[in-house]
Design a protein around this motif. Structure first.
Motif, mmCIF file in Angstrom:
data_model
loop_
_atom_site.group_PDB
_atom_site.id
_atom_site.type_symbol
_atom_site.label_atom_id
_atom_site.label_comp_id
_atom_site.label_asym_id
_atom_site.label_seq_id
_atom_site.Cartn_x
_atom_site.Cartn_y
_atom_site.Cartn_z
ATOM 1 N N MET A 169 0.760 -1.254 -0.113
ATOM 2 C CA MET A 169 0.135 -0.034 0.014
ATOM 3 C C MET A 169 0.704 1.250 -0.034
ATOM 4 O O MET A 169 1.971 1.289 0.628
ATOM 5 C CB MET A 169 -0.986 -0.104 1.301
ATOM 6 C CG MET A 169 -1.898 1.116 1.391
ATOM 7 S SD MET A 169 -2.626 1.615 2.935
ATOM 8 C CE MET A 169 -1.193 2.227 3.958
ATOM 9 N N SER B 49 1.813 4.848 1.167
ATOM 10 C CA SER B 49 1.365 5.579 2.210
ATOM 11 C C SER B 49 1.372 7.131 1.935
ATOM 12 O O SER B 49 2.278 7.629 1.146
ATOM 13 C CB SER B 49 2.486 5.590 3.397
ATOM 14 O OG SER B 49 2.743 3.952 3.561
ATOM 15 N N VAL B 50 0.283 7.795 2.207
ATOM 16 C CA VAL B 50 0.183 9.258 2.110
ATOM 17 C C VAL B 50 0.093 9.819 3.442
ATOM 18 O O VAL B 50 -0.708 9.352 4.165
ATOM 19 C CB VAL B 50 -0.965 9.510 0.953
ATOM 20 C CG1 VAL B 50 -0.643 9.193 -0.341
ATOM 21 C CG2 VAL B 50 -2.073 8.955 1.412
ATOM 22 N N THR B 51 0.670 11.154 3.593
ATOM 23 C CA THR B 51 0.526 11.865 4.655
ATOM 24 C C THR B 51 -0.628 12.858 4.253
ATOM 25 O O THR B 51 -1.283 12.960 2.997
ATOM 26 C CB THR B 51 1.705 12.738 5.051
ATOM 27 O OG1 THR B 51 2.178 13.390 3.758
ATOM 28 C CG2 THR B 51 2.684 11.791 5.314
ATOM 29 N N LYS C 194 0.252 15.129 1.338
ATOM 30 C CA LYS C 194 0.095 14.358 0.133
ATOM 31 C C LYS C 194 -1.226 14.264 -0.382
ATOM 32 O O LYS C 194 -1.584 14.409 -1.353
ATOM 33 C CB LYS C 194 0.975 12.960 0.110
ATOM 34 C CG LYS C 194 2.352 13.173 0.118
ATOM 35 C CD LYS C 194 2.838 11.715 -0.303
ATOM 36 C CE LYS C 194 4.382 11.762 -0.167
ATOM 37 N NZ LYS C 194 5.265 10.813 -0.354
ATOM 38 N N ARG D 255 -2.283 17.425 -1.800
ATOM 39 C CA ARG D 255 -1.564 17.776 -2.982
ATOM 40 C C ARG D 255 -2.197 16.831 -4.199
ATOM 41 O O ARG D 255 -2.416 17.607 -5.417
ATOM 42 C CB ARG D 255 -0.160 17.387 -3.160
ATOM 43 C CG ARG D 255 0.632 18.413 -2.398
ATOM 44 C CD ARG D 255 2.233 17.714 -2.069
ATOM 45 N NE ARG D 255 2.955 18.722 -1.258
ATOM 46 C CZ ARG D 255 4.087 18.262 -0.471
ATOM 47 N NH1 ARG D 255 4.247 17.099 -0.410
ATOM 48 N NH2 ARG D 255 4.703 19.131 0.206
ATOM 49 N N MET E 104 4.925 17.204 -9.341
ATOM 50 C CA MET E 104 6.132 17.112 -8.947
ATOM 51 C C MET E 104 6.694 16.311 -7.409
ATOM 52 O O MET E 104 7.505 15.427 -7.330
ATOM 53 C CB MET E 104 7.368 18.215 -9.178
ATOM 54 C CG MET E 104 7.584 18.664 -10.774
ATOM 55 S SD MET E 104 8.245 20.206 -10.583
ATOM 56 C CE MET E 104 9.829 19.990 -10.255
ATOM 57 N N VAL E 105 5.689 16.810 -6.770
ATOM 58 C CA VAL E 105 5.916 16.295 -4.939
ATOM 59 C C VAL E 105 5.262 15.054 -4.837
ATOM 60 O O VAL E 105 5.404 14.437 -4.061
ATOM 61 C CB VAL E 105 5.431 17.418 -4.249
ATOM 62 C CG1 VAL E 105 6.358 18.635 -4.149
ATOM 63 C CG2 VAL E 105 4.248 17.729 -4.124
ATOM 64 N N LEU E 106 4.716 14.635 -5.972
ATOM 65 C CA LEU E 106 4.086 13.160 -6.006
ATOM 66 C C LEU E 106 4.532 11.899 -6.796
ATOM 67 O O LEU E 106 4.037 11.177 -6.877
ATOM 68 C CB LEU E 106 2.652 13.247 -6.328
ATOM 69 C CG LEU E 106 1.672 14.096 -5.194
ATOM 70 C CD1 LEU E 106 0.381 14.521 -5.906
ATOM 71 C CD2 LEU E 106 1.462 13.506 -4.365
ATOM 72 N N ARG E 107 5.957 12.412 -7.212
ATOM 73 C CA ARG E 107 6.512 11.465 -8.216
ATOM 74 C C ARG E 107 6.655 10.225 -7.856
ATOM 75 O O ARG E 107 5.887 9.183 -8.647
ATOM 76 C CB ARG E 107 7.773 11.792 -8.694
ATOM 77 C CG ARG E 107 8.655 11.152 -9.578
ATOM 78 C CD ARG E 107 10.127 11.210 -9.585
ATOM 79 N NE ARG E 107 10.412 12.527 -9.934
ATOM 80 C CZ ARG E 107 10.802 12.748 -11.413
ATOM 81 N NH1 ARG E 107 10.451 11.909 -12.434
ATOM 82 N NH2 ARG E 107 10.864 14.068 -11.709
ATOM 83 N N GLU E 108 6.790 9.645 -6.386
ATOM 84 C CA GLU E 108 6.931 8.344 -6.247
ATOM 85 C C GLU E 108 5.579 7.691 -6.079
ATOM 86 O O GLU E 108 5.525 6.484 -5.947
ATOM 87 C CB GLU E 108 7.958 8.231 -5.033
ATOM 88 C CG GLU E 108 7.321 8.113 -3.715
ATOM 89 C CD GLU E 108 6.722 9.571 -3.119
ATOM 90 O OE1 GLU E 108 6.719 10.277 -3.925
ATOM 91 O OE2 GLU E 108 6.377 9.520 -2.165
ATOM 92 N N SER F 236 4.228 7.829 -10.342
ATOM 93 C CA SER F 236 5.171 7.366 -11.158
ATOM 94 C C SER F 236 5.657 8.486 -12.173
ATOM 95 O O SER F 236 5.117 9.466 -12.605
ATOM 96 C CB SER F 236 4.918 6.270 -11.964
ATOM 97 O OG SER F 236 4.126 6.874 -13.217
ATOM 98 N N SER F 237 7.088 8.350 -12.627
ATOM 99 C CA SER F 237 7.622 9.157 -13.586
ATOM 100 C C SER F 237 7.028 9.394 -14.789
ATOM 101 O O SER F 237 6.919 10.476 -15.488
ATOM 102 C CB SER F 237 9.236 8.860 -13.760
ATOM 103 O OG SER F 237 9.980 9.229 -12.598
ATOM 104 N N PRO F 238 6.537 8.234 -15.545
ATOM 105 C CA PRO F 238 5.890 8.230 -16.565
ATOM 106 C C PRO F 238 4.546 9.088 -16.530
ATOM 107 O O PRO F 238 4.304 10.049 -17.698
ATOM 108 C CB PRO F 238 5.509 6.822 -17.126
ATOM 109 C CG PRO F 238 6.583 6.173 -16.392
ATOM 110 C CD PRO F 238 6.859 6.698 -14.899
ATOM 111 N N ALA G 150 5.634 12.813 -16.418
ATOM 112 C CA ALA G 150 6.142 13.456 -17.614
ATOM 113 C C ALA G 150 4.915 14.033 -18.439
ATOM 114 O O ALA G 150 5.302 14.924 -19.125
ATOM 115 C CB ALA G 150 6.861 12.058 -18.486
#
Lengths: 223, 437
Positions: free
Chosen positions: A1, A3-5, A8, A11, A89-93, A96-98, A101
């Motif tokens: 899972m 995890s989000v704060t 996040k 955002r 940008m602050v949620l990349r992980e 995902s990067s794709p 993009a």
């Protein structure tokens, strides 16, 4: 899972709102650019009034240009694109990067449009990229709850614009029901009074004024 | 390689698509810039890499032993190998870390070692970065995009795949994880290396967190999740030591985690890299690394330091003052290419002033012979030109093993008259190919 704060979560919500704002506004402005060819122009003073933003424009043409591209104006679409990318940008992980993009590409297309004498071509790419972002987001983010936070943001923005601008009023009930459905899946805890008004309106239980509904939709997550 | 060069434009478009940027503060405002990429790679032969790999592992092992010794028994001081002054007066030495042994005794988990190759074919170590060395994300993503733009190039050349960095990082974090999630801790969106922080979090499967997302309770670190708080087992922190815990270091810090030091001291969280590592990558300590290798490992250093003089020693000071016009002088307290002065570029008066400062504050400086290092070809406006370049190699140390990532960040100067390659000073980067045969 994943995890989000709380930050996040916030955002994710605003990512949805800004993406929807950019998407809707670019569509409208592309139509306006087309009308300008024939000399007609949007009633930009009414647009600003309905949208609740200061009218700092001197003509329809000036409005089309600066409302879209003036990065120094916090109400411009350019600023909304920056906020959309900034939240992504602050949620990349998480997204995902794709997926990120596509937001980067929408941002790049907006820059191209600003410097183009035919801005509608790159503006079309902005719309394409946002649509691709939505698809990629759906595909990459595994947790339904997280997906629905962003979709709730989009839905709130869409309804807010419909109410402010009178767009597609015939779809309002359906959009409100979609909002409630998404909201339920997020596990978020909205303002109970605002939720009561939105629910009543979605179910058609009691007549609610446009202004009251707008305030309730905007007030769902107001602190 | 021609294929790559032909596709330079597409590669740069791809880098822009993925937002491969670094941030810089200019005139008080934060700006993000694309990190200029040059498609011509640096190529390191298989044989050359084997030597580099052994030398880098040796160096980082010795540096880790040095850190363990300095914050423990201090044998290297009592045995007179390194003067105490260089340790206790180093701004990187943190007395708060005395007696703390990190999980599995590893201090520098991810080390960035900067090297240059001289025209004599010898690799020289320029500096060690054992605190929060950045840069791995750039060649990592660039390789992926180069492969996409010119697959033929990688079919035809035996290049070692470097795309496992995320897994390596994950393994390193897991090895010191005390039970809980892995976290990459960033100062935030407006940090110069934010792209890297978020990209490495994604690649290693860690959670990206910033101040406010983590807290300490009962000497244990927790991540504030909306689904219930989660214990944190390892933190790859990208915030400087002094800002990490306002209750231990700079009290005004708003980007740290109050009481983190208590959790660290109790062994309840792995911190990558450990606090206090700055004492080992101090420019003054650099001089002593070959001695450390001999002292701790009983081996001769495989890789050479650049010839270095310490004005602290009267004999060295005399030499430095007499040869100031041919040496490069570095302020040990500075980083990022700042505080580096080439004597040849100074006027007679400036040289005299510098000489006065060195004589007055000898501990503050080191001086090095200017290594005539090999230029690398880069493309500029379609023309191939030669520019100065260095290599940052990344060495990862877990409790079980020390490995070198088969790649690295090759940075080059875009200014034909400059040796300074840092991105903050306008430099660009290249892919680094390690050949498999």
């Amino acid at each position: 899972m994943d995890s989000v704060t709380l930050s996040k979560q916030n955002r994710l919500y605003w990512l949805g709102r800004y993406a929807e704002r950019v998407y809707a506004a670019v569509q409208v402005l592309m139509e306006e650019y087309d009308r300008l060819i024939d000399g007609e122009g949007l009633d930009y003073t009414a647009f600003c009034r309905d949208m609740g933003i200061p009218c700092v424009y001197i003509s329809a043409e000036d409005f089309c240009r600066r409302y879209l591209f003036d990065g120094t104006n916090p109400h411009s679409i350019r600023s909304a694109v920056e906020s959309m990318l900034g939240n992504g940008m602050v949620l990349r992980e998480t997204i995902s990067s794709p997926t990120l993009a596509y937001l980067q590409m929408a941002h790049g297309a907006m820059e191209l449009a600003e410097h183009s004498d035919a801005p509608c071509v790159p503006l079309q790419w902005v719309l394409d990229d946002i649509m691709a972002f939505r698809g990629s987001f759906d595909d990459s983010v595994e947790e339904e709850r997280i997906r629905n936070i962003t979709k709730t943001g989009s839905q709130v923005e869409r309804i807010s614009l419909m109410l402010r601008m009178g767009w597609h009023r015939e779809r309002l009930d359906r959009e409100l029901q979609k909002l409630l459905n998404r909201l339920y899946k997020t596990g978020l805890q909205p303002n109970p009074q605002a939720l009561e008004v939105v629910t009543a309106c979605a179910l058609g239980n009691e007549p609610v004024s446009r202004q009251q509904l707008l305030e309730s939709v905007e007030g769902l997550f107001a602190v | 390689m021609d294929g790559l060069v032909r596709h330079t434009r597409q590669i740069n478009q791809q880098l822009a698509r993925y937002g491969v940027k670094f941030g810089i503060y200019k005139n008080g405002t934060f700006q993000e810039r694309l990190f200029p990429f040059d498609a011509i790679p640096r190529v390191i032969s298989h044989e050359e890499w084997q030597v580099l790999e052994r030398g880098l592992i040796q160096r980082v092992r010795a540096l880790n032993l040095f850190l363990k010794d300095i914050y423990g028994e201090k044998r290297i001081l009592s045995d007179g190998v390194i003067p105490e002054d260089f340790v206790y007066r180093s701004p990187g030495y943190l007395p708060q870390c005395e007696g703390i042994v990190p999980v599995k005794g590893v201090y520098s988990h991810i080390s960035g070692i900067d090297l240059v190759k001289g025209k004599d074919g010898v690799w020289y170590i320029l500096e060690d970065n054992l605190r929060i060395p950045s840069g791995a994300s750039y060649p990592l993503i660039a390789r992926q995009l180069c492969r996409r733009c010119s697959p033929e190039t990688f079919r035809q050349n035996p290049v070692v795949d470097n795309r496992g960095y995320g897994r390596l990082m994950r393994r390193t974090m897991d090895s010191v994880n005390t039970g809980g999630i892995n976290v990459v801790f960033t100062p935030g969106r407006y940090n110069a290396a934010y792209f890297e922080h978020s990209y490495l979090a994604e690649q290693s499967g860690a959670v990206l967190a910033e101040a406010g997302d983590l807290y300490v309770r009962d000497s244990t670190v927790f991540y504030r999740s909306t689904q219930g708080d989660q214990r944190v087992g390892a933190i790859y922190r990208r915030v400087s030591d002094e800002y990490m815990d306002p209750l231990t270091f700079v009290p005004e810090s708003l980007i740290g985690i109050p009481n983190l030091m208590a959790a660290y001291r109790a062994g309840n969280v792995g911190i990558l890299n450990a606090f206090g590592n700055g004492v080992a990558d101090d420019k003054g300590i650099y001089y002593f690394v070959p001695k450390m290798i001999s002292y701790y490992l009983g081996e001769e250093a495989i890789l050479s330091n650049a010839p270095t003089y310490l004005p602290f020693y009267p004999e060295d000071q005399r030499y430095v003052l007499e040869h100031l016009d041919t040496l490069v002088v570095k302020d040990v307290a500075e980083a990022g290419g700042y505080g580096v002065v080439f004597g040849s570029g100074l006027t007679a008066q400036q040289r005299q002033e510098l000489a006065g400062t060195i004589a007055a504050q000898p501990r503050r400086f080191i001086a090095q012979e200017v290594i005539d290092f090999q230029d690398l070809p880069i493309l500029e406006d379609g023309e191939q030109v030669e520019r100065k370049a260095d290599l940052r190699a990344f060495v990862l140390s877990s409790g079980e093993e020390t490995v070198v990532w088969p790649s690295g960040l090759t940075r080059f100067s875009r200014n034909p008259h400059s040796f300074v390659v840092n991105s903050s000073q306008g430099g660009g980067f290249k892919d680094t190919w390690i050949l498999s045969r």
